[in-house]
Motif scaffolding. Structure first.
Motif, PDB file in Angstrom:
ATOM      1  N   ASN A 167       0.831  -1.140   0.092  1.00 13.01           N
ATOM      2  CA  ASN A 167       0.036  -0.008   0.119  1.00 13.01           C
ATOM      3  C   ASN A 167       0.850   1.216   0.020  1.00 13.01           C
ATOM      4  O   ASN A 167       0.638   2.129  -0.820  1.00 13.01           O
ATOM      5  N   ARG A 191       2.197   1.810  -3.476  1.00 17.63           N
ATOM      6  CA  ARG A 191       1.266   2.163  -4.427  1.00 17.63           C
ATOM      7  C   ARG A 191       0.899   3.563  -4.053  1.00 17.63           C
ATOM      8  O   ARG A 191       0.835   4.427  -5.132  1.00 17.63           O
ATOM      9  N   THR A 240      -3.498 -12.494   0.418  1.00 17.85           N
ATOM     10  CA  THR A 240      -3.380 -12.832  -1.156  1.00 17.85           C
ATOM     11  C   THR A 240      -1.910 -13.716  -1.097  1.00 17.85           C
ATOM     12  O   THR A 240      -1.986 -14.349  -2.362  1.00 17.85           O
ATOM     13  N   THR A 270      -6.020 -11.073  -6.372  1.00 23.31           N
ATOM     14  CA  THR A 270      -5.011  -9.803  -6.417  1.00 23.31           C
ATOM     15  C   THR A 270      -5.882  -9.299  -5.114  1.00 23.31           C
ATOM     16  O   THR A 270      -6.745  -9.320  -4.454  1.00 23.31           O
ATOM     17  N   ASP A 325      -6.763  -6.061  -5.025  1.00 25.00           N
ATOM     18  CA  ASP A 325      -8.196  -5.349  -5.520  1.00 25.00           C
ATOM     19  C   ASP A 325      -9.458  -6.407  -5.420  1.00 25.00           C
ATOM     20  O   ASP A 325     -10.474  -6.028  -5.050  1.00 25.00           O
ATOM     21  N   ARG A 350     -10.337  -6.968  -1.757  1.00 24.58           N
ATOM     22  CA  ARG A 350     -10.982  -5.703  -1.385  1.00 24.58           C
ATOM     23  C   ARG A 350     -12.545  -5.768  -1.879  1.00 24.58           C
ATOM     24  O   ARG A 350     -13.735  -5.324  -1.177  1.00 24.58           O
ATOM     25  N   LYS A 351     -12.778  -5.848  -2.996  1.00 27.22           N
ATOM     26  CA  LYS A 351     -14.319  -6.096  -3.956  1.00 27.22           C
ATOM     27  C   LYS A 351     -14.953  -7.294  -2.948  1.00 27.22           C
ATOM     28  O   LYS A 351     -16.307  -6.797  -2.778  1.00 27.22           O
ATOM     29  N   SER A 406     -13.731  -1.301   4.124  1.00 28.64           N
ATOM     30  CA  SER A 406     -12.464  -1.288   3.372  1.00 28.64           C
ATOM     31  C   SER A 406     -11.536  -2.776   3.406  1.00 28.64           C
ATOM     32  O   SER A 406     -12.284  -3.694   4.389  1.00 28.64           O
TER      33      SER A 406
END
Length: 325
Positions: free
Chosen positions: A40, A43, A171, A247, A249, A252-253, A269
């Protein structure tokens, strides 16, 4: 100050390499230095440098320009925490363009101090936690549809809740990290050298994980994988025949969508399971040391912040003045 200008090929580089200037460190070394950052952090800093480079439009980085840029961000409504990431990213970049010597930016530092004081009520907003009770509710819905995706989602949520896992940790889980009642974490934000840690998994969690492995027929490699659109098969790489790993992301989804299905959608989140378990432990009387150990925090500040309301209810006033024992 040498090499002040952000080269177009370096807008996403946290550490400058020989792609731009022979005076800078070799590219293989730059890549290893970047590995020292949490996912994080890396990124966020890359994104901050890209935006700052766009704003500069070819001008060299100066103390005055950076101060002007963060002033603009503050006037646009950005929170002090977000602006601090920008300053940290630029200072890190310039430090490594200056042979490791820190860059003095008094105007920027003073401006940032003013932003923190003026914008102290403008936080990015703490994410809401998913407590154990809420996780049970969410997982019951996921498991009820009987699909492979639902089983996988429940397993992810339960594992993250039991282990206070970060997105970057879940992950990277492998099937052989499962050992009886425990789960091995190969590395984490606080264990960058990969010494490994062991976390306890509750019985319900172990059962749903085993159900996921049996239904998916996975025997090795990553523990959690991507699914096809219908949610009944693994999404497989056509060239290798290997199911794709999830992944960050994707996780998170999964968390946000699963929570939304039971009507929990506000400020959810990838960190919500970690926060929720912290709150649940505090509600049941766990000490700050217990929680810090369970969540693998080096500093007690964050768990104390997450569970500040619960600790207040067990504080001196609650225990002695209000008569709560």
């Amino acid at each position: 100050m040498k090499n002040d200008k952000l080269d177009s090929t370096q807008t996403t580089a946290i550490v400058p390499s020989t792609e731009t200037t022979v005076e800078l460190i070799p590219e293989p070394t730059a890549r290893l230095v970047e590995k020292s950052f949490a996912e994080n952090t890396l990124r966020n800093r890359r994104h901050a440098l890209e935006k700052f480079d766009e704003w500069l439009r070819g001008r060299p980085i100066t103390d005055g320009l950076l101060a002007q840029y963060i002033t603009n961000l503050f006037n646009d409504g950005k929170a002090p925490g977000t602006i601090s990431i920008v300053v940290a990213a630029v200072k890190w970049l310039l430090k490594h363009r200056n042979n490791g010597q820190p860059i003095e930016m008094p105007i920027t530092s003073a401006t940032l101090s003013g932003i923190r004081r003026e914008g102290r009520d403008r936080g990015r907003g703490q994410r809401n936690g998913l407590t154990w009770r809420e996780v049970e509710k969410i997982c019951a819905v996921q498991e009820a549809d009987g699909s492979l995706r639902g089983i996988r989602n429940s397993a992810i949520l339960r594992v993250m809740s039991d282990g206070l896992l970060r997105i970057s940790e879940v992950t990277e889980l492998r099937i052989d990290d499962l050992e009886d009642n425990t789960l091995r974490i190969r590395f984490s934000k606080t264990d960058q050298e990969g010494e490994g840690e062991y976390l306890y998994l509750c019985e319900d969690t172990r059962q749903i994980v085993q159900k996921w492995l049996k239904r998916s027929e996975l025997a090795e490699g990553y523990l959690f994988r991507r699914m096809t659109a219908r949610g009944d098969n693994l999404y497989v790489n056509k060239d290798t025949g290997e199911p794709y790993a999830l992944t960050a992301d994707g996780v998170r989804k999964i968390i946000k969508r699963a929570a939304a299905k039971v009507g929990i959608a506000d400020k959810i989140s990838g960190h919500s399971l970690r926060i929720g378990t912290t709150v649940s432990l505090a509600q049941l009387g766990a000490s700050l040391v217990d929680i810090q150990t369970a969540g693998r925090w080096k500093d007690p500040g964050m768990p104390a912040h997450y569970a500040r309301a619960q600790f207040a209810e067990r504080g001196a006033i609650a225990r002695f003045k209000d008569g709560k024992r």
